[in-house]
Design an enzyme around this catalytic site. Sequence first.
Site, short mmCIF file in Angstrom:
data_model
loop_
_atom_site.label_atom_id
_atom_site.label_comp_id
_atom_site.label_asym_id
_atom_site.label_seq_id
_atom_site.Cartn_x
_atom_site.Cartn_y
_atom_site.Cartn_z
N LYS A 110 0.87 -1.19 0.00
CA LYS A 110 0.00 0.00 0.00
C LYS A 110 0.90 1.23 0.00
O LYS A 110 2.04 1.16 0.44
CB LYS A 110 -0.89 0.02 1.25
P1 NAD Z 1 -13.57 7.31 -2.53
O1 NAD Z 1 -12.63 8.37 -2.16
O2 NAD Z 1 -14.06 7.18 -3.93
O3 NAD Z 1 -14.89 7.39 -1.60
C1 NAD Z 1 -14.86 7.48 -0.22
C2 NAD Z 1 -16.25 7.94 0.24
O4 NAD Z 1 -16.28 7.98 1.66
C3 NAD Z 1 -16.62 9.33 -0.24
O5 NAD Z 1 -18.01 9.36 -0.51
C4 NAD Z 1 -16.33 10.21 0.98
O6 NAD Z 1 -17.09 11.40 0.99
C5 NAD Z 1 -16.76 9.26 2.07
N1 NAD Z 1 -16.20 9.56 3.38
C6 NAD Z 1 -14.98 10.05 3.69
N2 NAD Z 1 -14.87 10.22 5.02
C7 NAD Z 1 -16.05 9.81 5.54
C8 NAD Z 1 -16.56 9.73 6.85
N3 NAD Z 1 -15.83 10.11 7.90
N4 NAD Z 1 -17.81 9.25 7.03
C9 NAD Z 1 -18.54 8.85 5.96
N5 NAD Z 1 -18.12 8.92 4.71
C10 NAD Z 1 -16.90 9.38 4.50
O7 NAD Z 1 -12.89 5.94 -2.04
P2 NAD Z 1 -13.25 4.46 -2.49
O8 NAD Z 1 -12.28 4.06 -3.55
O9 NAD Z 1 -14.70 4.33 -2.71
O10 NAD Z 1 -12.83 3.66 -1.17
C11 NAD Z 1 -13.72 3.49 -0.07
C12 NAD Z 1 -13.20 2.36 0.79
O11 NAD Z 1 -13.09 1.16 0.00
C13 NAD Z 1 -11.81 2.57 1.39
O12 NAD Z 1 -11.75 1.93 2.64
C14 NAD Z 1 -10.89 1.84 0.39
O13 NAD Z 1 -9.67 1.46 0.98
C15 NAD Z 1 -11.78 0.65 0.10
N6 NAD Z 1 -11.43 -0.04 -1.13
C16 NAD Z 1 -11.39 0.61 -2.32
C17 NAD Z 1 -11.09 -0.09 -3.49
C18 NAD Z 1 -11.10 0.55 -4.84
O14 NAD Z 1 -10.96 -0.17 -5.83
N7 NAD Z 1 -11.31 1.83 -4.95
C19 NAD Z 1 -10.79 -1.47 -3.40
C20 NAD Z 1 -10.87 -2.11 -2.17
C21 NAD Z 1 -11.20 -1.38 -1.05
#
Ligand code: NAD
Length: 424
Positions: A110
Amino acid sequence: MTNQLAQPESAYETAQSQLRSVAMMLDLDAGVTELLASPKRELTVRFPVRMDDGTTRVFTGYRVQHNEARGPVKGGLRYSPLVNLDEVRALAMWMTWKCAVVNIPYGGAKGGVTVDPRAISEAELERMTRRYAAEISIIIGPEKDIPAPDVGTDGRIMGWFMDTYSMMHGHSVPGVVTGKPVELGGSFGRIEATGRGVAYITAEACKRQRINLRGATVAVQGFGNVGSVTARLLAQSGAKVVAVSDSRGGIYNPNGLDIEDHYARRKEGGLLGDHPNHGVDHDDITNEDLLTLPVDILIPAALEGQITDQIASRVRCKMVVEAANGPTTAAGDTVLAERGIYVVPDILANAGGVVVSYFEWVQDLQSFFWEEKEVNSRLERIMVNAFNEVASMAEQRIVRLRQGAYIVALKRVVDAMKMRGIYP
Ligand code: NAD
């Protein structure tokens, strides 16, 4: 009320405690557990970036590689003001288990930069990304370590990363990152892959738990890449998505929200609170309210550490599907287990992203690209198989799904370590 004196559990503590509890269950060698409890390699970089106003700003970035017994390491890049070394370590460790649980030939890594990407200009973001890519390029490469998008990063940033690495090597190296735009060697279906995987896994979990997904009520915390796609696909499967949220708060309608509309607006860059109908067909709720709504399925899809023991004692769902990485603290997980709430762990539920990243890397290495239909059907097969393997392991060992997933993953990693032996 939260306990003001208690130190919140860090993501790294959660990750280590999850590992140790399963290592004990498997009676794992103490040396092996010690090795796996910390990353193999950690790089911290401090680097200057020229800002638009002519000043120089110093940024701090990280790249952490946890374990490479099963192949090159893989994991996202996060841009957030909250990024710190311990968080990156935890996320790298979870990537090792995630790749192993779905049986793709990678170890975990990461990276991230401590920055609010929305607080700097596009040109500054590009210069920062390019310099960060150059700084960590000493340990990155298509056969060594392959980054991807995570919170705060996207395909555009992956494109700059790939271009910078390619310039340093004198030829195009598309396989150095995944999550790129399709025009640069990205894969069809990659943007939606994590959410799509969460939706496949939720459907399987519902079958096991005898919940009818059609008509089931769902709350999704975080309406970003993962949360918005998950909410949309579940709504398309007939589930009633009653609440979603972003960092500014959430919206709730017990009769179901118009997810297509919110999804389309998000694609245009809109925030939930800026919707013209805001407050008309739903109530505003806080992120904490969302987590404790009476729903069938709760999907945390934002950040780690959201379901603490205090929140877990007030959660009112039948099932939690962890779309975010590490959304439940170890203490929160214990409370959910005591209350008999079925939890589908992150390393299984959100593995769809890395599965399609793997497909992208394979396509880049072969310069031979697949249709989206093929990507999605291969993804479904891997996710459904992984779910059933984990669920069977959990039943066989009479443990929860999280432990089942860790057992499947740890066995694969430890077997590979044993077969490789200790160098020299
Ligand atoms: P992103 O930045 O697209 O979205 C994150 C969302 O969470 C946004 O809507 C943001 O406004 C919201 N957010 C931020 N802080 C917050 C809070 N305190 N309370 C509520 N909402 C909040 O990110 P993403 O890619 O959708 O990732 C989200 C999660 O999924 C993370 O934990 C990431 O590690 C995990 N993840 C992502 C991927 C991927 O392919 N993008 C893969 C596996 C896991």
